[in-house]
Design a protein around this motif. Structure first.
Motif, PDB file in Angstrom:
ATOM      1  N   ALA A   1       0.979  -1.104   0.284  1.00  0.00           N
ATOM      2  CA  ALA A   1      -0.286   0.189   0.034  1.00  0.00           C
ATOM      3  C   ALA A   1       0.597   1.349  -0.040  1.00  0.00           C
ATOM      4  CB  ALA A   1      -0.884  -0.299   1.014  1.00  0.00           C
ATOM      5  N   GLY A   2       0.713   2.207   0.003  1.00  0.00           N
ATOM      6  CA  GLY A   2       1.305   3.827  -0.877  1.00  0.00           C
ATOM      7  C   GLY A   2       2.043   3.656  -2.127  1.00  0.00           C
ATOM      8  N   PHE A   3       2.408   1.992  -2.737  1.00  0.00           N
ATOM      9  CA  PHE A   3       3.281   2.265  -3.892  1.00  0.00           C
ATOM     10  C   PHE A   3       2.366   1.654  -5.016  1.00  0.00           C
ATOM     11  CE2 PHE A   3       5.953   2.071  -0.358  1.00  0.00           C
ATOM     12  CZ  PHE A   3       7.329   2.279  -1.452  1.00  0.00           C
ATOM     13  N   THR A   4       2.181   2.499  -6.641  1.00  0.00           N
ATOM     14  CA  THR A   4       1.569   1.417  -7.321  1.00  0.00           C
ATOM     15  C   THR A   4       2.301   0.631  -8.387  1.00  0.00           C
ATOM     16  OG1 THR A   4       2.173   3.879  -8.580  1.00  0.00           O
ATOM     17  CG2 THR A   4       0.270   4.058  -7.015  1.00  0.00           C
TER      18      THR A   4
ATOM     19  N   LYS B   1       6.014   5.674  -6.783  1.00  0.00           N
ATOM     20  CA  LYS B   1       5.621   6.044  -5.372  1.00  0.00           C
ATOM     21  C   LYS B   1       6.524   8.075  -5.831  1.00  0.00           C
ATOM     22  CE  LYS B   1       5.149   6.601  -0.661  1.00  0.00           C
ATOM     23  NZ  LYS B   1       5.292   5.677   0.829  1.00  0.00           N
ATOM     24  N   GLY B   2       5.051   8.368  -5.560  1.00  0.00           N
ATOM     25  CA  GLY B   2       5.799   9.789  -5.714  1.00  0.00           C
ATOM     26  C   GLY B   2       6.378  10.295  -7.198  1.00  0.00           C
TER      27      GLY B   2
ATOM     28  N   LYS C   1      12.934   5.340  -0.723  1.00  0.00           N
ATOM     29  CA  LYS C   1      12.878   3.981   0.495  1.00  0.00           C
ATOM     30  C   LYS C   1      12.847   2.972  -0.566  1.00  0.00           C
ATOM     31  CE  LYS C   1      10.020   3.093   2.855  1.00  0.00           C
ATOM     32  NZ  LYS C   1       8.759   2.922   4.743  1.00  0.00           N
TER      33      LYS C   1
ATOM     34  N   PRO D   1      10.693  -0.456  -1.664  1.00  0.00           N
ATOM     35  CA  PRO D   1       9.031  -1.155  -0.888  1.00  0.00           C
ATOM     36  C   PRO D   1       8.330  -2.159  -0.070  1.00  0.00           C
ATOM     37  CG  PRO D   1       9.878  -1.148  -3.259  1.00  0.00           C
ATOM     38  CD  PRO D   1      11.058  -0.919  -2.581  1.00  0.00           C
TER      39      PRO D   1
END
Length: 274
Positions: A122-125, A165-166, A254, A256
């Motif tokens: 979660a938080g990553f695609t 991410k970002g 960072k 994953p």
């Protein structure tokens, strides 16, 4: 010289030439046999020379026609091509090379790719390549024949998924090897076999299992961390991660997965292909 003078000149030249003797089949066959015998003798002497050179440390032999034959590794020259045919593809014919491009092995590779996408935290695609792109880079998979061991075809499967991410993009890789295979069982020995890379390894405990995790590579920047586990049935799973996908994109800030999470993925049944 005009046309008539040219004809006369040609006739005079042809008349003064000695005609070639008629073709003798017996003579031609005899010459061919002598040439064949000489070539066999030359190659026999080259074979002896190759043995001598291999023993003394040389790795290449030049043939009389100027070609250089060199073995793939150290030792004597490679023998004539006796390679067994590749495994049979879905069309009933041997594959063109090691890679499966259709059939159950190919589908197994596709299945592994889907499973890798499913574990992106979660938080990553997990971005996809544009539709119709002939050379995918963000999600790739391959099913590859490795060898035949005791009459059993051994395969490996590799899936690589971009993780974003970002503004940063890294990647997660899962590689699975069928059993039986010659890979070691000891956790850190096994981890050091991944892609020939070495590094600082520690053993993580996941339930009742022990997993080798390289937390810091020695001198190889292709990947940042990877875990390795050999199942009791011989199937080997490697899970790797990197903050960078390639040089054209910014890196993640960072990784994953944490080290315990990376170890847990190596024993995850979703990657235990059978």
């Amino acid at each position: 010289m005009n046309e008539e003078e040219l004809r006369e000149g040609l006739r005079s030249e042809m008349a003064g030439m000695t005609p070639p003797p008629p073709l003798s089949t017996t003579a031609a066959l005899g010459a061919a046999r002598r040439t064949h015998f000489r070539r066999r003798a030359v190659w026999a002497s080259l074979g002896s020379a190759a043995v001598v050179l291999a023993v003394t440390g040389f790795a290449a032999v030049a043939t009389p026609d100027g070609h250089v034959y060199q073995p793939a590794g150290q030792g004597s020259l490679a023998p004539p091509d006796t390679k067994e045919p590749w495994p049979t593809g879905p069309d009933g014919q041997p594959q063109e090379d090691r890679t499966a491009r259709a059939g159950s092995r190919y589908e197994q590779g596709i299945h592994l790719l889907r499973e890798v996408v499913s574990v992106v935290p979660a938080g990553f695609t997990a971005p996809e390549d544009p539709p119709g792109q002939s050379d995918p880079t963000l999600r790739t998979q391959q099913a590859q024949f490795e060898a035949t061991v005791d009459g059993v075809d051994v395969w490996s499967y590799l899936s690589s998924v971009a993780v974003a991410k970002g503004k940063g993009t890294g990647r997660v890789i899962v590689e699975v090897h069928d059993g039986p295979n010659p890979l070691p069982a000891e956790p850190c020995d096994l981890a050091q076999k991944f892609w020939g890379m070495r590094g600082e390894c520690r053993v993580e405990t996941v339930g009742a299992t022990r997993v080798g995790v390289v937390v810091r590579p020695s001198d190889d920047d292709r990947l940042d961390q990877w875990s390795a586990y050999r199942h009791p049935d011989g199937v080997v799973v490697f899970v790797a991660q990197s903050v960078r996908l390639d040089e054209s994109r910014p890196a993640l800030t960072k990784l994953p997965f944490s080290v315990p999470q990376l170890a847990a993925l190596a024993v995850d049944e979703r990657f235990h292909l059978k």
